[in-house]
Scaffold this motif. Structure first.
Motif, short mmCIF file in Angstrom:
data_model
loop_
_atom_site.label_atom_id
_atom_site.label_comp_id
_atom_site.label_asym_id
_atom_site.label_seq_id
_atom_site.Cartn_x
_atom_site.Cartn_y
_atom_site.Cartn_z
N ILE A 1 0.79 -7.85 18.00
CA ILE A 1 1.70 -7.25 17.04
C ILE A 1 1.53 -5.73 17.10
CG2 ILE A 1 0.03 -7.52 15.14
CD1 ILE A 1 2.51 -7.90 13.29
N ARG A 2 2.63 -5.03 17.16
CA ARG A 2 2.60 -3.57 17.24
C ARG A 2 3.16 -2.98 15.95
NH1 ARG A 2 5.12 -1.73 22.40
NH2 ARG A 2 3.02 -2.19 23.19
N ILE A 3 2.42 -2.04 15.39
CA ILE A 3 2.83 -1.37 14.15
C ILE A 3 2.99 0.11 14.47
CG2 ILE A 3 2.22 -0.90 11.76
CD1 ILE A 3 0.30 -3.38 12.01
N VAL A 4 4.18 0.64 14.27
CA VAL A 4 4.46 2.04 14.57
C VAL A 4 4.72 2.77 13.25
CG1 VAL A 4 5.99 3.67 15.77
CG2 VAL A 4 5.41 1.47 16.83
N THR A 5 3.88 3.76 12.98
CA THR A 5 4.01 4.54 11.74
C THR A 5 4.74 5.85 12.05
OG1 THR A 5 1.96 5.80 12.01
CG2 THR A 5 1.78 3.61 11.01
N TYR A 6 5.10 6.56 10.99
CA TYR A 6 5.76 7.86 11.17
C TYR A 6 4.74 8.97 11.41
CZ TYR A 6 10.15 5.77 9.68
OH TYR A 6 11.27 5.00 9.60
N PHE A 7 3.58 8.84 10.80
CA PHE A 7 2.60 9.92 10.83
C PHE A 7 1.24 9.38 11.29
CE2 PHE A 7 5.68 10.86 7.51
CZ PHE A 7 6.13 12.12 7.91
N PRO A 8 0.45 10.23 11.97
CA PRO A 8 -0.85 9.75 12.48
C PRO A 8 -1.84 9.39 11.38
CG PRO A 8 -0.56 12.12 12.89
CD PRO A 8 0.76 11.59 12.45
N ASP A 9 -1.76 10.05 10.20
CA ASP A 9 -2.70 9.67 9.15
C ASP A 9 -2.38 8.28 8.59
OD1 ASP A 9 -0.36 10.66 8.04
OD2 ASP A 9 -1.34 11.51 6.29
N ASP A 10 -1.11 7.86 8.75
CA ASP A 10 -0.76 6.50 8.32
C ASP A 10 -1.34 5.45 9.27
OD1 ASP A 10 0.66 7.25 6.04
OD2 ASP A 10 2.49 7.61 7.19
N VAL A 11 -1.64 5.85 10.50
CA VAL A 11 -2.33 4.94 11.43
C VAL A 11 -3.68 4.55 10.82
CG1 VAL A 11 -3.44 4.73 13.70
CG2 VAL A 11 -1.19 5.82 13.49
N GLU B 1 0.82 -1.22 0.00
CA GLU B 1 0.00 0.00 0.00
C GLU B 1 0.85 1.27 0.00
OE1 GLU B 1 -3.41 0.24 -0.10
OE2 GLU B 1 -3.36 -1.91 -0.49
N GLY B 2 2.18 1.10 0.08
CA GLY B 2 3.06 2.26 0.10
C GLY B 2 3.00 3.04 1.39
N ILE B 3 2.68 2.37 2.50
CA ILE B 3 2.59 3.04 3.80
C ILE B 3 3.95 2.97 4.48
CG2 ILE B 3 1.42 3.10 6.03
CD1 ILE B 3 -0.86 1.46 4.72
N PRO B 4 4.58 4.11 4.77
CA PRO B 4 5.88 4.08 5.45
C PRO B 4 5.73 3.64 6.90
CG PRO B 4 5.16 6.35 5.18
CD PRO B 4 4.15 5.49 4.46
N ILE B 5 6.51 2.65 7.30
CA ILE B 5 6.40 2.07 8.64
C ILE B 5 7.73 2.24 9.37
CG2 ILE B 5 6.06 -0.07 9.94
CD1 ILE B 5 3.52 0.94 8.61
N HIS B 6 7.66 2.70 10.62
CA HIS B 6 8.88 2.82 11.43
C HIS B 6 9.35 1.43 11.85
CE1 HIS B 6 11.87 4.22 14.18
NE2 HIS B 6 11.23 3.77 15.24
N TYR B 7 8.47 0.67 12.46
CA TYR B 7 8.80 -0.73 12.71
C TYR B 7 7.55 -1.53 13.03
CZ TYR B 7 8.60 -0.36 17.88
OH TYR B 7 8.19 -0.19 19.18
N ILE B 8 7.69 -2.84 12.87
CA ILE B 8 6.63 -3.79 13.21
C ILE B 8 7.27 -4.86 14.09
CG2 ILE B 8 5.05 -5.56 12.32
CD1 ILE B 8 4.80 -3.93 9.75
N VAL B 9 6.65 -5.12 15.21
CA VAL B 9 7.21 -6.12 16.13
C VAL B 9 6.08 -6.93 16.74
CG1 VAL B 9 7.19 -4.57 18.14
CG2 VAL B 9 8.84 -6.46 18.05
N SER B 10 6.35 -8.19 17.01
CA SER B 10 5.36 -9.05 17.65
C SER B 10 5.88 -9.48 19.01
CB SER B 10 5.07 -10.27 16.78
OG SER B 10 6.25 -11.04 16.61
N ARG B 11 4.95 -9.92 19.85
CA ARG B 11 5.34 -10.46 21.15
C ARG B 11 4.30 -11.46 21.62
NH1 ARG B 11 1.13 -10.02 23.27
NH2 ARG B 11 0.15 -8.22 24.28
#
Length: 359
Positions: free
Chosen positions: A73-83, A33-43
């Protein structure tokens, strides 16, 4: 308690096995989708945390199957609109339990502090769950948290300070938390506006294309120029082939250096730069290849003193150097040895048939 421990041990191996698959899946879906992601991590929750939650007062859990967040799973985006963009992907690709999912952004009172994030409870979508590599995870419920990087920073700091509830926080600290929450929310909003502005600006530059006579040169426009102008892109490809080097991806940092060069030559618009490069392209190519081959004798070596690939826009820098060597602009900070070499190449190349253009 003993049965719960046994159930945990039986369940946790499957969850640990599923976690990296879920991470990879989310990376692939957001990238598509072309969404820039800071990181994705699971636990996977520890046994202690799981059993503690099962025995929480006021809850009537019958077993681990009642818990929906043992795998998360945690998904951290750079911008709130990407949330919101990630949320759309989650809703489309997974079977979301709307009753147990929560958007904490909508629950936060304006005079309260806290972090904003989306919490989904989900299972694999029906079609994906039917695939051989996912079928064993088809009934596993898991939690997906989505938040921006500033929202994540807030949550991590708040957690580190040890405050789980605002009722336990002293009044003065609550006031400070509220101010900080407002600052972070404002920062998130401003970053989003900056991204939107730059995106609209880049789109305008892209549309201008080769007819951009009036587009002024700055870091952004020059960054687009080195990727789109046919003269500079052709020169970059030709030089990279002659030197048997790769062509690097474009870099904004390099555009800053090139902007200094264009200003030094008195070039102010996209079209001016394109015209100057076009008029000097033949002699400029010879100048670049001669200079680089002499400077780096063996181009087969992996380390060429910092030049192991051709950066897009390199011809702009050598146009600048050519003008210095030709005496068209001041030498500035160039060392005497390099300047002497450049002037020698300039004289030699200008003496060749068809090489009298000074750029």
């Amino acid at each position: 308690m003993e049965n719960a421990e046994q159930e945990y041990e039986e369940t946790v191996s499957t969850l640990r096995e599923m976690a990296p698959h879920l991470e990879s899946l989310m990376r692939a879906l957001t990238a598509a989708e072309g969404i820039p992601i800071h990181y994705i991590v699971s636990r996977v929750k520890t046994k202690f945390s799981t059993l503690q939650k099962l025995n929480r007062p006021g809850k009537n859990y019958t077993g681990i199957g009642d818990l929906t967040d043992v795998l998360g799973i945690r998904i951290v985006t750079y911008f709130p609109d990407d949330v919101d963009a990630v949320a759309d992907v989650v809703k489309r690709e997974f079977s979301v339990d709307g009753e147990n999912s929560i958007d904490k952004r909508a629950l936060l009172d304006p005079d309260r502090f806290g972090y904003l994030s989306l919490h989904f409870v989900a299972k694999l979508g029906e079609q994906r769950a039917a695939l051989a590599e996912y079928v064993r995870y088809s009934n596993v419920a898991f939690e997906i948290q989505v938040r921006s990087i500033l929202q994540h920073a807030w949550a991590e700091i708040e957690h580190d300070l040890g405050y789980k509830s605002s009722s336990t926080v002293p009044r003065e600290i609550r006031r400070r938390f509220s101010r900080l929450a407002g600052l972070l929310e404002l920062a998130d909003s401003e970053f989003t506006e900056i991204k939107r502005f730059l995106g609209e600006r880049d789109d305008a530059i892209e549309r201008a294309g080769e007819t951009a006579e009036e587009v002024p040169l700055d870091e952004e426009t020059l960054f687009v120029f080195v990727q789109r102008d046919p003269v500079i892109t052709a020169l970059d490809r030709k030089v990279s082939r002659a030197l048997k080097m790769n062509l690097e991806p474009p870099q904004r940092e390099y555009a800053v250096l090139l902007l200094h060069c264009t200003k030094g030559m008195g070039i102010n618009t996209w079209q001016e730069l394109s015209d100057r490069l076009k008029s000097a392209s033949k002699v400029l190519y010879d100048f670049m290849v001669t200079w680089i081959l002499d400077l780096y004798k063996d181009v087969s070596e992996p380390d060429l003193g910092g030049l192991d690939a051709v950066p897009p826009g390199l011809g702009v820098y050598y146009l600048y150097l050519w003008n210095i060597a030709s005496g068209n602009i001041p030498a500035e900070a160039y060392d005497f040895e390099s300047l002497s070499k450049a002037r020698d190449y300039t004289v030699r190349l200008q003496s060749l048939p068809g090489g009298a253009q000074s750029g």
